[in-house]
Structure formats: C-alpha cells, structure tokens
Write a protein that holds these residues in place. Structure first.
Motif, PDB file in Angstrom:
ATOM      1  N   GLN A 175       0.860  -1.194   0.000  1.00 55.95           N
ATOM      2  CA  GLN A 175       0.000   0.000   0.000  1.00 55.95           C
ATOM      3  C   GLN A 175       0.895   1.242   0.000  1.00 55.95           C
ATOM      4  OE1 GLN A 175      -2.973  -0.223   3.088  1.00 55.95           O
ATOM      5  NE2 GLN A 175      -3.612  -2.283   2.473  1.00 55.95           N
ATOM      6  N   TYR A 176       0.319   2.350  -0.473  1.00 58.06           N
ATOM      7  CA  TYR A 176       1.117   3.563  -0.630  1.00 58.06           C
ATOM      8  C   TYR A 176       0.609   4.665   0.305  1.00 58.06           C
ATOM      9  CZ  TYR A 176       3.012   1.116  -4.619  1.00 58.06           C
ATOM     10  OH  TYR A 176       3.647   0.177  -5.395  1.00 58.06           O
ATOM     11  N   ILE A 177       1.502   5.210   1.107  1.00 58.43           N
ATOM     12  CA  ILE A 177       1.144   6.336   1.983  1.00 58.43           C
ATOM     13  C   ILE A 177       0.821   7.525   1.079  1.00 58.43           C
ATOM     14  CG2 ILE A 177       1.998   7.911   3.784  1.00 58.43           C
ATOM     15  CD1 ILE A 177       4.183   5.659   4.339  1.00 58.43           C
ATOM     16  N   PRO A 178      -0.351   8.151   1.234  1.00 56.00           N
ATOM     17  CA  PRO A 178      -0.673   9.275   0.345  1.00 56.00           C
ATOM     18  C   PRO A 178       0.311  10.433   0.534  1.00 56.00           C
ATOM     19  CG  PRO A 178      -2.533   8.733   1.776  1.00 56.00           C
ATOM     20  CD  PRO A 178      -1.391   7.877   2.224  1.00 56.00           C
ATOM     21  N   LEU A 179       0.709  11.050  -0.573  1.00 56.43           N
ATOM     22  CA  LEU A 179       1.576  12.233  -0.502  1.00 56.43           C
ATOM     23  C   LEU A 179       0.698  13.459  -0.342  1.00 56.43           C
ATOM     24  CD1 LEU A 179       4.001  11.307  -3.452  1.00 56.43           C
ATOM     25  CD2 LEU A 179       4.327  10.888  -1.000  1.00 56.43           C
ATOM     26  N   ASP A 180       1.200  14.517   0.273  1.00 57.62           N
ATOM     27  CA  ASP A 180       0.404  15.744   0.405  1.00 57.62           C
ATOM     28  C   ASP A 180       0.535  16.596  -0.865  1.00 57.62           C
ATOM     29  OD1 ASP A 180       2.798  17.109   0.491  1.00 57.62           O
ATOM     30  OD2 ASP A 180       2.609  17.763   2.582  1.00 57.62           O
ATOM     31  N   GLU A 181       0.021  17.819  -0.835  1.00 57.41           N
ATOM     32  CA  GLU A 181      -0.024  18.653  -2.044  1.00 57.41           C
ATOM     33  C   GLU A 181       1.375  19.055  -2.531  1.00 57.41           C
ATOM     34  OE1 GLU A 181      -1.170  19.342   0.913  1.00 57.41           O
ATOM     35  OE2 GLU A 181      -0.429  21.301   1.555  1.00 57.41           O
ATOM     36  N   ASN A 182       2.380  18.907  -1.649  1.00 58.28           N
ATOM     37  CA  ASN A 182       3.764  19.179  -2.067  1.00 58.28           C
ATOM     38  C   ASN A 182       4.499  17.902  -2.444  1.00 58.28           C
ATOM     39  OD1 ASN A 182       3.576  21.990  -1.503  1.00 58.28           O
ATOM     40  ND2 ASN A 182       3.751  21.505   0.675  1.00 58.28           N
ATOM     41  N   TYR A 183       3.774  16.813  -2.577  1.00 62.96           N
ATOM     42  CA  TYR A 183       4.326  15.476  -2.905  1.00 62.96           C
ATOM     43  C   TYR A 183       5.208  14.955  -1.782  1.00 62.96           C
ATOM     44  CZ  TYR A 183       3.301  18.087  -7.127  1.00 62.96           C
ATOM     45  OH  TYR A 183       2.723  18.916  -8.034  1.00 62.96           O
ATOM     46  N   GLU A 184       4.897  15.358  -0.570  1.00 63.05           N
ATOM     47  CA  GLU A 184       5.701  14.944   0.586  1.00 63.05           C
ATOM     48  C   GLU A 184       4.895  14.004   1.487  1.00 63.05           C
ATOM     49  OE1 GLU A 184       7.401  18.273   2.628  1.00 63.05           O
ATOM     50  OE2 GLU A 184       8.242  19.139   0.808  1.00 63.05           O
ATOM     51  N   ILE A 185       5.614  13.327   2.391  1.00 64.93           N
ATOM     52  CA  ILE A 185       4.950  12.456   3.372  1.00 64.93           C
ATOM     53  C   ILE A 185       4.787  13.235   4.663  1.00 64.93           C
ATOM     54  CG2 ILE A 185       5.269  10.444   4.850  1.00 64.93           C
ATOM     55  CD1 ILE A 185       6.616   9.051   2.637  1.00 64.93           C
ATOM     56  N   THR A 186       3.586  13.244   5.214  1.00 66.66           N
ATOM     57  CA  THR A 186       3.417  13.823   6.548  1.00 66.66           C
ATOM     58  C   THR A 186       3.198  12.681   7.534  1.00 66.66           C
ATOM     59  OG1 THR A 186       1.028  13.984   6.376  1.00 66.66           O
ATOM     60  CG2 THR A 186       2.296  15.882   5.582  1.00 66.66           C
ATOM     61  N   PHE A 187       3.547  12.934   8.760  1.00 64.10           N
ATOM     62  CA  PHE A 187       3.384  11.896   9.783  1.00 64.10           C
ATOM     63  C   PHE A 187       1.898  11.513   9.896  1.00 64.10           C
ATOM     64  CE2 PHE A 187       2.973  10.509  14.244  1.00 64.10           C
ATOM     65  CZ  PHE A 187       3.849   9.436  14.200  1.00 64.10           C
ATOM     66  N   ASP A 188       1.016  12.520   9.822  1.00 63.09           N
ATOM     67  CA  ASP A 188      -0.418  12.234   9.949  1.00 63.09           C
ATOM     68  C   ASP A 188      -0.910  11.329   8.830  1.00 63.09           C
ATOM     69  OD1 ASP A 188      -0.446  13.720  12.154  1.00 63.09           O
ATOM     70  OD2 ASP A 188      -1.415  15.490  11.283  1.00 63.09           O
ATOM     71  N   ASN A 189      -0.473  11.623   7.606  1.00 66.87           N
ATOM     72  CA  ASN A 189      -0.879  10.778   6.476  1.00 66.87           C
ATOM     73  C   ASN A 189      -0.390   9.347   6.646  1.00 66.87           C
ATOM     74  OD1 ASN A 189      -2.333  12.658   5.138  1.00 66.87           O
ATOM     75  ND2 ASN A 189      -0.852  13.009   3.485  1.00 66.87           N
ATOM     76  N   LEU A 190       0.794   9.235   7.214  1.00 68.41           N
ATOM     77  CA  LEU A 190       1.372   7.897   7.422  1.00 68.41           C
ATOM     78  C   LEU A 190       0.545   7.123   8.457  1.00 68.41           C
ATOM     79  CD1 LEU A 190       5.068   6.972   7.717  1.00 68.41           C
ATOM     80  CD2 LEU A 190       3.621   6.468   9.657  1.00 68.41           C
ATOM     81  N   VAL A 191       0.291   7.783   9.578  1.00 66.22           N
ATOM     82  CA  VAL A 191      -0.411   7.090  10.667  1.00 66.22           C
ATOM     83  C   VAL A 191      -1.820   6.680  10.239  1.00 66.22           C
ATOM     84  CG1 VAL A 191      -1.376   7.456  12.971  1.00 66.22           C
ATOM     85  CG2 VAL A 191       0.966   8.138  12.489  1.00 66.22           C
ATOM     86  N   LYS A 192      -2.448   7.542   9.411  1.00 64.18           N
ATOM     87  CA  LYS A 192      -3.830   7.270   8.973  1.00 64.18           C
ATOM     88  C   LYS A 192      -3.972   5.933   8.246  1.00 64.18           C
ATOM     89  CE  LYS A 192      -5.388  11.777   8.024  1.00 64.18           C
ATOM     90  NZ  LYS A 192      -5.339  12.724   6.934  1.00 64.18           N
ATOM     91  N   VAL A 193      -2.908   5.510   7.536  1.00 67.55           N
ATOM     92  CA  VAL A 193      -3.054   4.288   6.733  1.00 67.55           C
ATOM     93  C   VAL A 193      -2.503   3.035   7.432  1.00 67.55           C
ATOM     94  CG1 VAL A 193      -3.230   5.366   4.461  1.00 67.55           C
ATOM     95  CG2 VAL A 193      -0.965   4.912   5.420  1.00 67.55           C
ATOM     96  N   VAL A 194      -1.990   3.222   8.642  1.00 63.68           N
ATOM     97  CA  VAL A 194      -1.488   2.048   9.383  1.00 63.68           C
ATOM     98  C   VAL A 194      -2.668   1.285  10.000  1.00 63.68           C
ATOM     99  CG1 VAL A 194      -0.174   1.310  11.417  1.00 63.68           C
ATOM    100  CG2 VAL A 194       0.774   3.051   9.887  1.00 63.68           C
ATOM    101  N   THR A 195      -2.653  -0.033   9.845  1.00 56.38           N
ATOM    102  CA  THR A 195      -3.655  -0.885  10.521  1.00 56.38           C
ATOM    103  C   THR A 195      -2.898  -2.000  11.232  1.00 56.38           C
ATOM    104  OG1 THR A 195      -3.856  -2.472   8.731  1.00 56.38           O
ATOM    105  CG2 THR A 195      -5.262  -0.520   8.589  1.00 56.38           C
TER     106      THR A 195
END
Ligand SMILES: Cc1ncc(COP(=O)(O)O)c(C=O)c1O
Length: 397
Positions: free
Chosen positions: A130-150
């Motif tokens: 699975q791919y951690i969504p990138l933000d509008e600057n094509y970067e990874i944020t910690f929040d985006n990362l945590v959101k997709v962890v199960t």
C-alpha cells in the motif's frame, strides 16, 4: 568548500548531478591505489604481510561506518550498493518473516530500488503493498502515514530523502512510532547519509541501506545496516566462499556469524577501503557543515530563480539540496542537453521514481542536486543559462 580536493573540478564543468553520483576526492582514489599498488591480496585468507595489511584496512572500515551512522560494527554489511542492500532486506529477511496479506507501506515517490523488490515479493508470497498518500507538495506527513497504518501493517519502507522531491522525512518520529507498534522500519538512506547526520539507533531504524558512490566513494560498494537481532534471523541471498564454517558431502553446512555470513565471495576490497576514506573525509568536514552549505546554496538558487518567469519549481519547501524544475513548455531532457552547452551537468527524467507521475502534473523533471563543493558562482552560471533559454532550441539543434 574543499574544491581543491576534487581533480574533476579543475576542468570546465559545473557538476550538479550529485544525486546520481558524486565526484571523488583524490584521497579516495589514492587510498584505493595504495591497496592496488602496494598490497594487493585477498582478505581473510593469506598469512603474508600484504594480506595482513589488506585485512586491517578492510576490517577497519566496518568500525568507521558504525561510528558514522551510530550502530554496532557487526550490524554493518558490505554490499554492492543501496539496490543490493534493499534486495537483501526484502529477500533475506522479509521473504522469511512476512506472510500473505501482510501490509508493506511504501509511497509513490520512492526510487525503483525500494519498490520493485517488494513487487517481486508480492508476486512470490502475496504481501499487500500500500502507498502512503503524498500531500499537495508530494511529501509524506506523519499524519498521512499514521492514517493508513492498521494492525496488518508489518513494514514501513521509505527513503529518508526522496531523490526527486528532496523532502526530508521525519525518520526519528516515524522510527519511534514503528518501534512502539511492532512495525519493521527500513530506511533507504541513499540520498541522506551523504548529506546529513543519520543516526541508526536514535531513529529506531531496523534496516538502513545506502551506496558508497553517492558519498564520494567508489562505485560497486554499499552498506546495509541491520539491527543485530534481525540479522541473526536473516538468510543470505548469496552463498559461497568466505561466509561458511564448513560444508560436507551429506549437504550439512554451517555459516559464519553475522555480518560476514552475508558477504559471500571475494568482496569489493579496494572499494570498501575507498569508502572508508570517503567517510573519514566527510567526518573531517562535518555533516552539519555540509548540510548547512547545501541549504545555503539551495536558498540562494530559490532567491535567484525568481528572476526567471518561465521556470516551474516542484519542491520549493524541501530541506535538502535537491531542486526539481522544468522550463515552461520544454521537455526536461531538452533542458539538460541545453545546459550541457554551458558545461552544466544536471539530470533529467523520472529519476527512477516512476510512480510519482500518478501524483505530479509531469512525468519528467530537471534535477539539480547540490553538494558541499558547489558554489554560488556556479548557481549564477546556471541562472544566466536559464535566463538565456529562450534560444534553447537554436542551441541544441
Ligand atoms: C533514493 C534512492 N534509493 C536508491 C538508489 C539506488 O542506488 P544505487 O543505484 O547506488 O544502488 C538511488 C539512486 O539514485 C536513490 O536515489
């Protein structure tokens, strides 16, 4: 800084392709030549003086690497480069420990070397990439990362610094989170270890991969650092001399202890010695000084590039010396061919991050990747060339 140490800078080039590979200081080449010209021999086999000298020079590098990235010496494995290091993680450790349905989190800005081995493993045992969504600057944020962890997430594998966007991922925070949640954390340090202080233990990394040639060392050598407990559980992916204690006709065998268990065959001896010299030199300059200089140059580039109205920048915010851009309406490779007329070396293309096109408006960019030997004067030449780019097609045709 230190330009006099780099014979290639005596020539007429402006080298801005450090993300692909760096120039080599003379002392690295001298260290390798000393091995070739004064004590060529194999290692860990001979009892004569030259062989003993080679053993000492070769073995010492493990301690140098360990000091540089803060790990134990026995956690340092010599490989042929970051690509092999990642393959060793995936096929040596993960193939044995992951199961069908286990989730591996990547992201679409990763280099091919940190995607394709996982795809192959998916094909073999059915892991779920699975791919951690990138933000509008094509970067990874910690929040985006945590959101997709199960609770199915077993691995997070990411570059510390993306080779296109140049964003510096918060590996310390992510590493701590992974450790607390029993997630294996692999960091691709190919674009960070050469440019900033990287701390394996403090960032709770389980595996760290990087290449020698992107940090002033020779091609053909790289490093995998792995946490001791995990290396004890990892299988070699290459078998042969140097890594076994015995093998018998009945097919019984015993492997040597870590890390040499993962280093079958004659290793890249001169290259390891060259890498050790490169790291010693980087330490003398100081990683903080290197990073500071690169950021100063990048800020200077960003301030000057505003003078040109047809430059599209894709990563103004990143905290590394990587700048990705295009000239409006110009194919990236045409720009790099044009800049070559000014003896400016840049890289154009997708930079092996072939999934990034799903998120970015373009597939190909021009990448300027800076190092400590670059100067403001060189950036001035680049800016002038870009200003003159209205006649680009006349120049390149
Ligand atoms: C982020 C990243 N990872 C991995 C690699 C692969 O490195 P190598 O080709 O030295 O194995 C690169 C090379 O450009 C890279 O930029």
């Amino acid at each position: 800084m230190h330009r006099e140490d780099f014979p290639m800078l005596d020539g007429n080039i402006i080298y801005f392709d450090n993300g692909a590979t760096t120039l080599k200081p003379k002392r690295v080449v001298d260290a390798m030549n000393r091995y070739y010209l004064e004590h060529t021999s194999n290692i860990h086999r001979g009892d004569y003086d030259a062989a003993i000298q080679s053993n000492l020079a070769y073995d010492a590098v493990r301690d140098i690497v360990a000091r540089f990235v803060n790990c134990k010496s026995k956690e340092v494995i010599y490989t042929s480069g970051a690509t092999y290091s990642i393959n060793l993680v995936v096929f040596g450790y993960m193939r044995k420990h992951l199961h069908k349905g286990d989730v591996v989190l990547l992201n679409k800005a990763e280099h091919a070397s940190n995607v394709l081995p996982w795809i192959k493993l998916q094909e073999e045992i059915g892991i779920d990439i699975q791919y951690i969504p990138l933000d509008e600057n094509y970067e990874i944020t910690f929040d985006n990362l945590v959101k997709v962890v199960t609770d199915k997430t077993k691995v997070i594998s990411l570059a510390h610094v993306s080779n296109v966007i140049g964003d510096v991922r918060d590996v310390k925070r992510i590493g701590k989170y992974c450790r607390e949640n029993n997630i294996i954390f692999h960091v691709d340090g190919a674009q960070s270890v050469p440019h900033m202080k990287v701390d394996f233990q403090d960032s709770c990394m389980d595996f760290l991969s990087f290449s020698g040639h992107k940090m002033l060392g020779p091609t053909g050598v790289g490093i995998l650092v792995g946490r001791e407990e995990l290396l004890e559980e990892m299988e070699p992916i290459c078998y042969g001399g140097g890594m076994n204690s015995f093998f018998e006709e009945d097919s019984s065998y015993e492997l040597k202890s870590i890390p040499v268990r993962f280093e079958a065959g004659t290793p890249p001896i001169a290259e390891v010695i060259g890498l050790g010299e490169a790291i010693t030199y980087l330490e003398e300059i100081g990683m903080d000084n290197i990073h500071k200089h690169e950021m100063d140059l990048k800020d200077y580039f960003l301030s000057r590039v505003k003078e040109i109205d047809n430059v599209i920048l894709y990563n103004n915010n990143s905290e590394s010396g990587i700048v990705s851009f295009n000239l409006e309406g110009v194919f990236a490779q045409d720009t790099s061919v044009y800049l070559n007329h000014y003896h400016i070396c840049v890289r154009a293309g997708n930079h092996c991050a072939k999934l990034l096109k799903d998120d970015m408006p373009v597939q190909n960019t021009v990448r300027v990747s800076l190092y400590f030997y670059n100067t403001r004067e060189e950036i001035d030449v680049l800016i002038e060339a870009l200003k003159n780019s209205k006649d680009l097609f006349n120049v390149i045709i």
